[in-house]
Design a protein around this motif. Sequence first.
Motif, PDB file in Angstrom:
ATOM      1  N   MET A   1     -81.509   5.727  23.302  1.00 43.46           N
ATOM      2  CA  MET A   1     -80.485   4.693  23.481  1.00 43.46           C
ATOM      3  C   MET A   1     -80.163   4.538  24.969  1.00 43.46           C
ATOM      4  O   MET A   1     -80.006   5.526  25.680  1.00 43.46           O
ATOM      5  N   ALA A   2     -80.082   3.325  25.459  1.00 43.19           N
ATOM      6  CA  ALA A   2     -79.762   3.077  26.857  1.00 43.19           C
ATOM      7  C   ALA A   2     -78.354   3.566  27.173  1.00 43.19           C
ATOM      8  O   ALA A   2     -77.480   3.577  26.307  1.00 43.19           O
ATOM      9  N   GLU A   3     -78.133   3.961  28.422  1.00 40.46           N
ATOM     10  CA  GLU A   3     -76.813   4.447  28.821  1.00 40.46           C
ATOM     11  C   GLU A   3     -75.784   3.319  28.745  1.00 40.46           C
ATOM     12  O   GLU A   3     -76.036   2.196  29.158  1.00 40.46           O
ATOM     13  N   SER A   4     -74.609   3.651  28.230  1.00 36.27           N
ATOM     14  CA  SER A   4     -73.546   2.660  28.092  1.00 36.27           C
ATOM     15  C   SER A   4     -72.922   2.325  29.441  1.00 36.27           C
ATOM     16  O   SER A   4     -72.878   3.154  30.356  1.00 36.27           O
ATOM     17  N   LEU A   5     -72.419   1.101  29.558  1.00 38.62           N
ATOM     18  CA  LEU A   5     -71.706   0.676  30.763  1.00 38.62           C
ATOM     19  C   LEU A   5     -70.293   1.255  30.816  1.00 38.62           C
ATOM     20  O   LEU A   5     -69.691   1.332  31.887  1.00 38.62           O
ATOM     21  N   LEU A   6     -69.741   1.648  29.662  1.00 41.90           N
ATOM     22  CA  LEU A   6     -68.339   2.084  29.600  1.00 41.90           C
ATOM     23  C   LEU A   6     -68.154   3.501  29.077  1.00 41.90           C
ATOM     24  O   LEU A   6     -67.268   4.211  29.555  1.00 41.90           O
ATOM     25  N   PHE A   7     -68.955   3.938  28.129  1.00 46.56           N
ATOM     26  CA  PHE A   7     -68.697   5.203  27.446  1.00 46.56           C
ATOM     27  C   PHE A   7     -69.510   6.345  28.040  1.00 46.56           C
ATOM     28  O   PHE A   7     -70.695   6.200  28.324  1.00 46.56           O
TER      29      PHE A   7
END
Length: 289
Positions: A1-7
Amino acid sequence: MAESLLFQPDHTDMPAVLVEGAHTPDALAGASGVYIAASGSAMLQSGPQALKTVDHWLWLALESGSMVLENEDASLSLRSGDCCMLPPGTHGVVLEVSQEARVLWIMVGGTLSGAFLQRMGALPHRIMKQGALPSQLNLAKHIVQATVRVAAAQEASSAQLQQLLWAMLASHSGQPVAMDAVLSHEIAKVVDAMRKNQYRDSFSLSDMAALSRMPVETFRKRFVAEVGMPPQSYQLFCKMERAKVLLKEGYTVRQAGIEVGMNDPYHFSKTFKNIVGMSPSAYSKTALK
């Protein structure tokens, strides 16, 4: 899963369902001084979920479920329909989710982003919680969809995102913004009457229906369908938003209450706290720092 922008991905599980996208504004949007830098939605499982420290203003709303937003300066209980606004650089934020919760979030960038968010009810140096109108939640969902399309270089554009962002401010300010389109003439007429009166009077349901030239029950159903909440709940929300502006301008609690047609300071203070989440005196002290 790609890294989240917020979490944060480190000590907590990633959201079960995550949709988000970043947006680089075009020249016109950038020059306006306020634009959407990123947005997303997430379905959070029970337990703690840490947020990253971001360089933009963050508007975060709870669409369903319940949770507590915590950091060293705040502990805010959020329920469905609440939103909060976090100044740039706010760190150490953890969402303690009691059960499954769905959140919507928008990062707002630009040199005028602070002024824009303060018009939305934010305070410059601390996390602020308030209620979100159904139309704002719906607009936020459209913003997430449009941001994802922009990130994928598909149909949406910076201009569309700008339009949606300013519609959120218009909705917050009591201007005629419907759930999916402009309000009908009949409902807009009632909303405009409230705005022109600066929420000093409390229009009864029959008063509103008379302005719209519809039977009371027909008017009530039309208002809920178009605005997303009952007419008198909307009127009370607008009164408290007007009171917040007055308190920021230095009005006393009593004066602010009178200006929104609530002459009993106790009743005004109780209503304000129920809707805003803090007493008007506490809000005034915080806003005037």
